[in-house]
Design an enzyme around this catalytic site. Structure first.
Site, PDB file in Angstrom:
ATOM      1  N   THR A  67      67.714 -76.059  -6.346  1.00  0.00           N
ATOM      2  CA  THR A  67      68.712 -77.158  -7.363  1.00  0.00           C
ATOM      3  C   THR A  67      67.668 -78.104  -8.143  1.00  0.00           C
ATOM      4  O   THR A  67      67.801 -78.322  -8.960  1.00  0.00           O
ATOM      5  CB  THR A  67      69.579 -77.747  -6.061  1.00  0.00           C
ATOM      6  OG1 THR A  67      70.316 -76.674  -5.731  1.00  0.00           O
ATOM      7  CG2 THR A  67      70.372 -78.918  -7.144  1.00  0.00           C
ATOM      8  N   ASN A 146      75.151 -65.778  -9.511  1.00  0.00           N
ATOM      9  CA  ASN A 146      75.244 -65.890  -7.776  1.00  0.00           C
ATOM     10  C   ASN A 146      76.820 -65.582  -7.153  1.00  0.00           C
ATOM     11  O   ASN A 146      77.082 -65.546  -6.068  1.00  0.00           O
ATOM     12  CB  ASN A 146      74.726 -67.252  -7.459  1.00  0.00           C
ATOM     13  CG  ASN A 146      75.490 -68.281  -8.231  1.00  0.00           C
ATOM     14  OD1 ASN A 146      75.380 -68.427  -9.398  1.00  0.00           O
ATOM     15  ND2 ASN A 146      76.329 -69.046  -7.446  1.00  0.00           N
ATOM     16  N   GLN A 191      68.855 -65.729  -7.508  1.00  0.00           N
ATOM     17  CA  GLN A 191      69.650 -64.277  -6.754  1.00  0.00           C
ATOM     18  C   GLN A 191      68.676 -63.178  -7.284  1.00  0.00           C
ATOM     19  O   GLN A 191      68.895 -62.125  -6.356  1.00  0.00           O
ATOM     20  CB  GLN A 191      70.926 -64.225  -7.139  1.00  0.00           C
ATOM     21  CG  GLN A 191      71.841 -65.540  -6.756  1.00  0.00           C
ATOM     22  CD  GLN A 191      72.075 -65.282  -5.244  1.00  0.00           C
ATOM     23  OE1 GLN A 191      71.918 -64.431  -4.803  1.00  0.00           O
ATOM     24  NE2 GLN A 191      72.530 -66.486  -4.875  1.00  0.00           N
ATOM     25  N   SER A 211      64.215 -69.592  -5.351  1.00  0.00           N
ATOM     26  CA  SER A 211      64.457 -70.347  -3.750  1.00  0.00           C
ATOM     27  C   SER A 211      63.914 -69.603  -2.768  1.00  0.00           C
ATOM     28  O   SER A 211      63.779 -68.209  -2.890  1.00  0.00           O
ATOM     29  CB  SER A 211      65.872 -70.513  -3.992  1.00  0.00           C
ATOM     30  OG  SER A 211      66.274 -71.151  -2.569  1.00  0.00           O
ATOM     31  N   HIS A 213      65.555 -69.482   0.658  1.00  0.00           N
ATOM     32  CA  HIS A 213      66.195 -69.143   1.548  1.00  0.00           C
ATOM     33  C   HIS A 213      67.294 -68.061   0.891  1.00  0.00           C
ATOM     34  O   HIS A 213      68.121 -67.692   1.795  1.00  0.00           O
ATOM     35  CB  HIS A 213      67.092 -70.456   1.919  1.00  0.00           C
ATOM     36  CG  HIS A 213      68.140 -71.016   1.120  1.00  0.00           C
ATOM     37  ND1 HIS A 213      69.511 -70.559   1.203  1.00  0.00           N
ATOM     38  CD2 HIS A 213      68.112 -71.629  -0.136  1.00  0.00           C
ATOM     39  CE1 HIS A 213      70.052 -71.333   0.321  1.00  0.00           C
ATOM     40  NE2 HIS A 213      69.431 -71.758  -0.395  1.00  0.00           N
ATOM     41  N   THR A 249      54.593 -85.500  -0.236  1.00  0.00           N
ATOM     42  CA  THR A 249      53.755 -84.793   0.568  1.00  0.00           C
ATOM     43  C   THR A 249      54.351 -83.411   0.591  1.00  0.00           C
ATOM     44  O   THR A 249      55.589 -83.479   1.140  1.00  0.00           O
ATOM     45  CB  THR A 249      53.590 -85.419   1.767  1.00  0.00           C
ATOM     46  OG1 THR A 249      53.008 -86.700   1.799  1.00  0.00           O
ATOM     47  CG2 THR A 249      52.700 -84.510   2.744  1.00  0.00           C
ATOM     48  N   CYS A 337      78.872 -73.085  -2.789  1.00  0.00           N
ATOM     49  CA  CYS A 337      79.019 -74.316  -3.202  1.00  0.00           C
ATOM     50  C   CYS A 337      80.479 -74.661  -3.366  1.00  0.00           C
ATOM     51  O   CYS A 337      80.862 -75.952  -3.416  1.00  0.00           O
ATOM     52  CB  CYS A 337      78.189 -74.839  -4.394  1.00  0.00           C
ATOM     53  SG  CYS A 337      76.479 -74.142  -4.369  1.00  0.00           S
TER      54      CYS A 337
HETATM   55  N1  PLP Z   1      70.597 -71.016  -8.467  1.00  0.00           N
HETATM   56  C1  PLP Z   1      71.374 -70.070  -7.954  1.00  0.00           C
HETATM   57  C2  PLP Z   1      71.698 -68.843  -8.859  1.00  0.00           C
HETATM   58  C3  PLP Z   1      71.867 -70.076  -6.710  1.00  0.00           C
HETATM   59  O1  PLP Z   1      72.470 -69.088  -6.326  1.00  0.00           O
HETATM   60  C4  PLP Z   1      71.554 -71.027  -5.807  1.00  0.00           C
HETATM   61  C5  PLP Z   1      72.023 -71.125  -4.476  1.00  0.00           C
HETATM   62  O2  PLP Z   1      73.132 -71.245  -4.229  1.00  0.00           O
HETATM   63  C6  PLP Z   1      70.745 -72.226  -6.420  1.00  0.00           C
HETATM   64  C7  PLP Z   1      70.479 -72.295  -7.797  1.00  0.00           C
HETATM   65  C8  PLP Z   1      70.506 -73.587  -5.483  1.00  0.00           C
HETATM   66  O3  PLP Z   1      69.524 -73.163  -4.496  1.00  0.00           O
HETATM   67  P1  PLP Z   1      68.854 -74.116  -3.478  1.00  0.00           P
HETATM   68  O4  PLP Z   1      70.179 -73.877  -2.228  1.00  0.00           O
HETATM   69  O5  PLP Z   1      67.637 -73.610  -2.974  1.00  0.00           O
HETATM   70  O6  PLP Z   1      69.096 -75.441  -4.151  1.00  0.00           O
END
Ligand code: PLP
Length: 424
Positions: A67, A146, A191, A211, A213, A249, A337
């Site tokens: 994000t 996503n 993704q 990302s 995770h 940091t 989300c």
């Molecule tokens: N962009 C996409 C396409 C995502 O699927 C997600 C996560 O749901 C994000 C951005 C946001 O990632 P993060 O959870 O690392 O902020």
């Protein structure tokens, strides 16, 4: 069945991170050996990621999430290049991390153009080409969506942007090293990274968000590739870490885990893609075979191998989610989300799907832990739940004599949604 929301940390990743919480706890900004060890660990992680993206290590900046990386890519370049133009083009199915920062930029005087996708979820590069102009400073189109997993023609868009700027928008400061002309091209590859080739040069992108995770790394760490020569300013101010682009940091254990996770995903990319695709196809076939009135959302083939987004007509996705959860199956209705709100998904709306159809949408996204017996389990549990929910559903419309089914224009997969009724 919801690996697109997040993934567990891989054991190998976890082991790599562990020493950096305790013994190797140095601050990478410090010059004594404890600090230098942390600095070296960051450099190694950066190198692992850079080799997958095919960029120089100093073209990659770590952020606290994808994000934040999306925000940095968009607000950071928009504000730094305001004098070159104020128009930003994005697709209308971007993640909220992109959509929301664009809303803020609109208040600052930027013009935001949301390019509508086609009914299959794909951006039409020709349409994009037609709206590029002298004011456009940035284009942002996500690599893979996503919610529906649809894969955009990023390399094709990259080529057309390159051609456009070659002809129309050479960099205003040609004396800079490696100048990048306008518009810049950003892609959110969060993704995509696990399954698709993310070579920034082959794709022709200037900025790429990733990302940790989503690919078995820890949460709270993401990053942005920034091509050398791109003019960008920070969105966080402080001690000037990471070449002043992202003060604060560095989160050393998370960065180490991220690097390990990216390297691991790269190693397993081909085999894991083929494995999950086989399972996904079995799940898809099984559902379409056993449940009537199901519609596939998104493109049938230009799609991530682990994604299946369907609308089960006449039911509420949330109700289905809860019933499946009771049986130990985790699915999503739209993006993670979105699941807190009853707002219809902006992605499914953008495909032209009617409200009722969006509400019956379910996203399955498979991952490393998914096995054939999981797929068989879902295929056993899902049909009776759907039948039960349909029995009590107020949405379960019947075809009347004076009504005929309209063209299934808004859908792919050849399914006719029964509630799309037209009065004669
Ligand atoms: N962009 C996409 C396409 C995502 O699927 C997600 C996560 O749901 C994000 C951005 C946001 O990632 P993060 O959870 O690392 O902020």
């Amino acid at each position: 069945m919801d690996y697109a929301a997040t993934t567990p940390v891989d054991q190998q990743v976890f082991r790599a991170m562990l020493p950096y919480f305790t013994e190797e706890f140095g601050n990478p900004a410090n010059l004594y050996s404890l600090g230098l060890k942390a600095k070296k660990a960051i450099a190694e992680a950066r190198q692992k990621i850079a080799s997958v993206l095919n960029c120089a290590p100093d073209e990659f900046v770590f952020t606290g999430s994808a994000t934040e990386a999306d925000n940095l890519a968009i607000a950071g370049t928009a504000r730094a290049n305001r004098r070159a133009g104020n128009k930003i083009i994005i697709s209308n199915i971007e993640h909220k991390a992109v959509l929301s920062v664009c809303k803020t930029l609109k208040k600052e005087g930027f013009e935001i153009i949301e390019l509508p996708v086609q009914k299959n979820g794909l951006v039409n590069p020709e349409e994009l080409r037609n709206i590029l102009d002298e004011k456009t400073i940035l284009v942002s189109v996500m690599y893979a969506n996503n919610e529906i997993g649809t894969i955009q023609p990023i390399a094709e868009i990259g080529r057309l942007i390159k051609n456009f700027r070659h002809k129309n928008r050479p960099h205003p400061k040609p004396y800079t090293i490696n100048p990048v002309g306008y518009p810049y091209f950003h892609t959110d590859a969060v993704q995509a990274l696990q399954f698709l080739d993310c070579d920034v040069n082959k794709l022709g992108v200037d900025l790429m968000t990733i990302s940790s995770h989503k690919l078995y790394g820890p949460k709270g760490i993401g990053g942005l590739y920034v091509r050398r020569g791109v003019n960008i300013e920070p969105i966080i101010y402080g001690g000037g870490q990471q070449r002043n682009l992202r003060s604060g940091t560095e989160n050393v254990p998370a960065i180490v885990g991220f690097g390990e996770a990216v390297a691991l995903a790269q190693k397993n990319k081909k085999a894991e893609s083929a494995r999950v695709k086989k399972l996904r196809d079995k799940l898809e076939k099984g559902i379409f075979h056993s449940i009537p009135k199901v519609v596939l959302n998104g493109h049938p083939t230009q799609r991530l191998p682990n994604f299946l987004n369907i609308s089960i007509l006449d039911i509420e996705g949330e109700a289905l989610l809860l019933y499946l959860d009771e049986r130990g199956i985790s699915v999503n209705t739209g993006s993670a989300c979105n699941s807190q709100s009853l707002e219809p998904s902006h992605v499914l709306s953008a495909l032209g799907n009617p409200y009722e159809c969006i509400h019956g949408s379910v996203r399955f996204s498979l991952g490393k832990g998914t096995t054939i017996s999981d797929i068989n389990y879902v295929l056993r549990k899902l049909p009776p739940i759907v039948a039960r929910l349909r029995k009590i559903s107020p949405l379960n419309l019947k075809l009347g004599k004076k009504e005929k089914v309209s063209e299934p224009k808004a859908f792919v997969g050849g399914q006719t949604p029964h509630f799309l009724l037209k009065k004669k």
